[in-house]
Design a protein around this motif. Structure first.
Motif, PDB file in Angstrom:
ATOM      1  N   ASP A   1      41.071  30.582  45.835  1.00  0.00           N
ATOM      2  CA  ASP A   1      42.517  30.771  45.982  1.00  0.00           C
ATOM      3  C   ASP A   1      43.158  31.280  44.688  1.00  0.00           C
ATOM      4  OD1 ASP A   1      42.666  29.923  48.699  1.00  0.00           O
ATOM      5  OD2 ASP A   1      42.554  27.839  48.040  1.00  0.00           O
ATOM      6  N   ARG A   2      42.509  32.280  44.074  1.00  0.00           N
ATOM      7  CA  ARG A   2      43.032  32.848  42.830  1.00  0.00           C
ATOM      8  C   ARG A   2      43.329  34.341  42.952  1.00  0.00           C
ATOM      9  NH1 ARG A   2      38.766  29.543  38.937  1.00  0.00           N
ATOM     10  NH2 ARG A   2      39.608  27.492  39.442  1.00  0.00           N
ATOM     11  N   GLY A   3      43.364  34.846  44.155  1.00  0.00           N
ATOM     12  CA  GLY A   3      43.752  36.228  44.358  1.00  0.00           C
ATOM     13  C   GLY A   3      42.568  37.173  44.396  1.00  0.00           C
ATOM     14  N   LEU A   4      42.774  38.316  45.053  1.00  0.00           N
ATOM     15  CA  LEU A   4      41.689  39.282  45.212  1.00  0.00           C
ATOM     16  C   LEU A   4      41.436  40.091  43.946  1.00  0.00           C
ATOM     17  CD1 LEU A   4      42.273  40.621  48.839  1.00  0.00           C
ATOM     18  CD2 LEU A   4      41.111  38.547  48.058  1.00  0.00           C
ATOM     19  N   ASP A   5      42.307  39.975  42.943  1.00  0.00           N
ATOM     20  CA  ASP A   5      42.091  40.678  41.684  1.00  0.00           C
ATOM     21  C   ASP A   5      41.461  39.760  40.632  1.00  0.00           C
ATOM     22  OD1 ASP A   5      44.265  39.046  41.395  1.00  0.00           O
ATOM     23  OD2 ASP A   5      45.528  40.515  40.379  1.00  0.00           O
ATOM     24  N   TYR A   6      40.702  38.786  41.097  1.00  0.00           N
ATOM     25  CA  TYR A   6      40.023  37.847  40.202  1.00  0.00           C
ATOM     26  C   TYR A   6      38.860  38.561  39.515  1.00  0.00           C
ATOM     27  CZ  TYR A   6      37.985  33.325  38.813  1.00  0.00           C
ATOM     28  OH  TYR A   6      37.490  32.248  38.114  1.00  0.00           O
ATOM     29  N   LEU A   7      38.738  38.376  38.213  1.00  0.00           N
ATOM     30  CA  LEU A   7      37.723  39.071  37.428  1.00  0.00           C
ATOM     31  C   LEU A   7      36.404  38.294  37.403  1.00  0.00           C
ATOM     32  CD1 LEU A   7      39.886  40.150  34.367  1.00  0.00           C
ATOM     33  CD2 LEU A   7      38.858  41.697  36.034  1.00  0.00           C
ATOM     34  N   GLN A   8      35.311  39.015  37.477  1.00  0.00           N
ATOM     35  CA  GLN A   8      34.004  38.375  37.341  1.00  0.00           C
ATOM     36  C   GLN A   8      33.883  37.678  35.998  1.00  0.00           C
ATOM     37  OE1 GLN A   8      31.074  39.185  35.297  1.00  0.00           O
ATOM     38  NE2 GLN A   8      30.132  37.375  36.246  1.00  0.00           N
ATOM     39  N   LEU A   9      34.481  38.233  34.966  1.00  0.00           N
ATOM     40  CA  LEU A   9      34.407  37.652  33.621  1.00  0.00           C
ATOM     41  C   LEU A   9      35.118  36.308  33.545  1.00  0.00           C
ATOM     42  CD1 LEU A   9      35.126  40.902  31.585  1.00  0.00           C
ATOM     43  CD2 LEU A   9      32.903  39.849  32.005  1.00  0.00           C
ATOM     44  N   ALA A  10      36.005  36.034  34.488  1.00  0.00           N
ATOM     45  CA  ALA A  10      36.679  34.742  34.524  1.00  0.00           C
ATOM     46  C   ALA A  10      35.858  33.712  35.293  1.00  0.00           C
ATOM     47  CB  ALA A  10      38.057  34.889  35.167  1.00  0.00           C
TER      48      ALA A  10
END
Length: 485
Positions: free
Chosen positions: A79-88
């Motif tokens: 639930d963190r959005g579709l623009d969530y980064l792999q690096l995160a």
């Protein structure tokens, strides 16, 4: 360029292609082919999984198109959005190196092939290290023992994971340092920090090894770099990039954070010593890690390189981290195998039989025999069973038809087994039963799917979606495709 110059250049290249290089290259090529077959058959027969194949696929595809490495599947899952980064999620910028594979073929099959090549690429460095320590014949036996090793087999069976880079980098780091080639050794060590946020622990272990073997200044520098890498990535970068530093905190039984966990261990040193052996599963895994070297890795300070990462797993409260079933053991397989080579060499020197070729050959043959005896217990065992290649034909055809029913370019919530087949042409989210608002859903209601508990749970979710306005556009052999209307 004159004909004489061309002939001289060709002669030099021919001189470099020695019989040993051809044989080692053949071992590596055959190993890569075997690894690729295992992954590609699983992909073709819908036995690959969205976790982690689709995650890595989404990140690498974005790198290949010169975009930030968004992983919408994980973003939606948390639930963190579709623009969530792999690096995160995991700090693995090294995935960018796989982008050229997607310029050749844009799909998860490229990841499977790349992973196979990377695991096999460690073989020449293992061979070089072993030949220098034990001789040519033992080097071949140890190289094949690595190729058949159970940690590599389990990692290959896991579809795709950042561990694919670690055997090669640790083999370069150890072998090149041992050969006195410090630049490539420390370059490989630095690259480990780009694989995952906890690989600084391995760098700390390498620093301990250098310090105890007399290279104290470089050892202290490496340990400081490793500690700094862990603190920077886990303590700052992941949070700055949109992740949560507590996502992978697996030590709640010791405390809510690292300082409190360390204090807990210091207050009860006996419990701290016993904790890595507190479960039968842990003991089994630890034994399986050391047994392929006939326990001689325990005689080598090289084992210190693996120690911090092994302790990270064994002190945790997450059983998958302890088990031999998963890919985590491949992080240390090369380190411990080379530690076994070094341990034998040290033992022979101590008993004043350093030139005893028969003992070196016997140990190397024993290491290979152990690797062979473990093959039937792990993933490579599938390759010589015809049933592995013969999936349920009707179910496979129905799965392909279900995938074809989903249009290109849409966002689809897909069952764990269907995501890999859809990811190259759609935005795949994992179907969890929680509404994500996707226009399409592709379900597999005939067998257990993560994170559902049973097929019945999936069927209940399908019925719920129908009542909420979704329409079935495909329904065959348990595969159901729904469209929001």
């Amino acid at each position: 360029m004159t004909g004489e110059a061309l002939a001289a250049g060709a002669a030099r290249w021919t001189a470099r292609i020695t019989p040993n290089r051809l044989r080692v290259g053949l071992i590596a090529v055959v190993s890569a082919a075997v690894y690729a077959v295992l992954g590609l058959v699983k992909l073709a027969t819908y036995r690959a999984s969205t976790f982690d194949l689709v995650i890595v696929d989404q990140a690498v595809r974005n790198y290949a198109h010169f975009r930030p490495p968004y992983i919408p599947m994980v973003g939606a899952f948390h639930d963190r959005g579709l623009d969530y980064l792999q690096l995160a999620d995991h700090f693995s910028p090294i995935y960018a190196l796989l982008a050229p594979f997607y310029w050749i073929h844009d799909g998860p099959a490229s990841l499977i092939v790349a992973q196979a090549l990377l695991f096999a690429a460690a073989i020449p460095f293992i061979w070089l290290f072993t030949r220098r320590m034990l001789g040519t014949a033992p080097a071949y036996l140890v190289a094949v023992a690595y190729a058949l090793s159970w940690p590599v087999a389990q990692a290959i069976a896991f579809d795709a994971h950042e561990v694919m880079f670690v055997p090669l980098l640790t083999a370069i780091m150890i072998e090149r340092y041992h050969a006195g080639r410090l630049l490539p050794a420390f370059a490989a060590m630095g690259a480990l920090l780009l694989v995952k946020e906890d690989m600084g622990l391995t760098v700390i272990g390498f620093g301990l090894y250098l310090f105890l073997t007399g290279d104290r200044f470089r050892g202290m520098c490496c340990a400081a770099i490793g500690l700094g890498g862990v603190m920077l990535t886990r303590g700052a970068l992941i949070s700055l990039l949109g992740g949560e530093s507590q996502d992978f905190w697996a030590y709640g039984h010791l405390g809510p954070d690292a300082p409190s966990a360390i204090l807990t261990l210091l207050r009860d040193p006996l419990n701290a010593l016993l904790l890595p052996f507190s479960e039968e599963t842990k003991v089994d895994t630890l034994f399986l890690l050391a047994w392929p070297t006939l326990l001689l890795c325990l005689l080598s300070p090289l084992s210190l390189v693996a120690l911090p990462h092994v302790l990270e797993r064994m002190l945790s409260d997450r059983e998958p981290w302890w088990r031999a079933d998963f890919q985590y053991n491949a992080f240390t397989v090369v380190i411990l195998l080379l530690a076994g080579v070094d341990g034998l060499s040290r033992l022979l020197r101590r008993i004043k039989r350093a030139d005893d070729r028969s003992l070196k050959l016997a140990w190397s043959a024993g290491a290979l025999v152990v690797a062979l005896t473990l093959v039937p217990k792990f993933a490579l065992d599938q390759l010589y069973h015809p049933a592995f290649y013969k999936a349920e034909e009707i179910r496979t055809e129905s799965a392909a038809a279900a995938v074809a029913a989903v249009p290109t370019g849409v966002t689809v919530e897909a069952a764990n087994s269907l995501g890999p087949a859809l990811t190259s042409r759609t935005t795949v989210l994992l179907w969890t039963g929680q509404p994500r608002g996707a226009a399409w859903v592709a379900a597999d209601t005939a067998r257990w799917q993560f994170p559902f508990g049973s097929p019945d749970d999936q069927r209940a979710q399908v019925d719920r979606l129908v009542t909420e306005g979704y329409t079935k556009v495909f329904d065959r052999d348990g595969y159901v495709v729904l469209r929001r209307t």
